[in-house]
Write an enzyme that holds these catalytic residues in place. Structure first.
Site, PDB file in Angstrom:
ATOM      1  N   ALA A  65       1.655 -11.789   5.499  1.00 54.97           N
ATOM      2  CA  ALA A  65      -0.018 -12.014   5.686  1.00 54.97           C
ATOM      3  C   ALA A  65       0.063 -13.690   6.303  1.00 54.97           C
ATOM      4  O   ALA A  65       0.760 -14.394   6.296  1.00 54.97           O
ATOM      5  CB  ALA A  65      -0.546 -11.461   4.992  1.00 54.97           C
ATOM      6  N   GLY A 109       3.232  -9.030   3.720  1.00 53.03           N
ATOM      7  CA  GLY A 109       2.905  -7.822   4.599  1.00 53.03           C
ATOM      8  C   GLY A 109       3.622  -7.072   5.572  1.00 53.03           C
ATOM      9  O   GLY A 109       3.699  -6.249   5.711  1.00 53.03           O
ATOM     10  N   GLU A 112       4.924  -4.491   3.220  1.00 51.34           N
ATOM     11  CA  GLU A 112       4.528  -3.611   2.988  1.00 51.34           C
ATOM     12  C   GLU A 112       4.036  -2.934   4.436  1.00 51.34           C
ATOM     13  O   GLU A 112       4.243  -1.499   4.683  1.00 51.34           O
ATOM     14  CB  GLU A 112       3.232  -4.389   2.606  1.00 51.34           C
ATOM     15  N   GLU A 132       5.145 -13.405  -2.749  1.00 50.66           N
ATOM     16  CA  GLU A 132       4.115 -13.547  -2.500  1.00 50.66           C
ATOM     17  C   GLU A 132       4.247 -14.488  -3.870  1.00 50.66           C
ATOM     18  O   GLU A 132       2.809 -15.503  -3.927  1.00 50.66           O
ATOM     19  CB  GLU A 132       3.534 -12.368  -2.875  1.00 50.66           C
TER      20      GLU A 132
END
Length: 258
Positions: A65, A109, A112, A132
């Site tokens: 992300a 992300g 994911e 993360e």
């Protein structure tokens, strides 16, 4: 429709969606996720599209992300705005099959997003991870939940607690990806799989997707009952008659999605 952060090409019943933020290794910004969710929704509505492929670059599917975008946000910002929720829920409502074609980094992300697709084909250069914890946060788009269901508790704990990367061979061995191919053949393999899916009855492919996803969300007994009932229901379709008659007549089936 023109997008800033993705490229969409539709050809031969396949929608190819390329993440396109090369300067940020395709990091998932709010704009990118919003545009991807919109493109997927449009593909769902488009009768010409029968399968979707999401990919990035040779270097990165998506390297996480967008940290720059998130770094100044407070709890109130992300909680009140429900960061990432509307876009990911919109993506998960897509009923047509979605293949992730992953090369290079699929981290945070990015990993994911790949797991939100129906299956992953990756190149031998792919690296998956949920790092993360190195940023003082936890995965927020499925990295503790989908990953655990796919690879088991031990590997999911290992990846989320240490932040280590999983390379392609281990990812296939662990069940995270369906197959590993040489980097130069990744898109050929992914598009070939999409073409095979596009030949099938769209009614049946959507039922298959729904039934397999149900296995992660219910008990075995309830899942088996759901599977049996949708199996029974397909006997009400013309495509079931065509598929079985084509088999008996030793010819290719001509499905009409009804």
């Amino acid at each position: 429709m023109a997008y800033e952060t993705i490229i969409v090409e539709i050809e031969d019943h396949i929608a190819l969606m390329k993440l396109n933020r090369p300067e940020a290794m395709n990091a998932l910004s709010e704009t990118l996720l919003s545009e991807l969710a919109q493109a997927l929704t449009e593909a769902q509505k488009n009768d010409k599209v029968r399968c979707i492929v999401i990919t990035g670059s040779d270097k990165a599917f998506a390297a996480g992300a967008d940290i720059k975008m998130m770094s100044e946000k407070s709890f109130a910002d992300v909680f009140a705005g429900d960061l990432f929720t509307p876009e990911t829920e919109q993506i998960m409502r897509v009923r047509k099959p979605i293949i992730a074609a992953v090369s290079g980094y699929a981290l945070g992300g990015g990993c994911e997003l790949a797991m939100m697709c129906d299956f992953i084909i990756c190149s031998d250069t792919a690296k998956f991870g949920q790092p993360e914890i190195n940023l003082g946060v936890v995965a927020g788009i499925g990295g503790t939940q989908r990953l655990t269901r796919l690879v088991g508790k031990s590997k999911a704990m290992d990846m989320n607690l240490t932040g280590r990367f999983m390379e392609a061979e281990e990812a296939e061995r662990s069940g995270l990806v369906s197959r590993v191919v040489p980097a130069k053949k990744l898109m050929e393999e992914a598009m070939s799989a999409a073409e095979k899916i596009a030949e099938k009855s769209m009614i049946t492919t959507m039922v298959v997707k729904e039934a397999v996803n149900r296995s992660y969300e219910t008990t075995l007994r309830e899942g088996l009952l759901f599977e049996r009932r949708v199996f029974h229901s397909l006997f009400a379709t013309d495509d079931q008659k065509e598929g079985m008659n084509a088999f008996l007549e030793k010819r290719s089936a001509q499905f009409r999605d009804r």
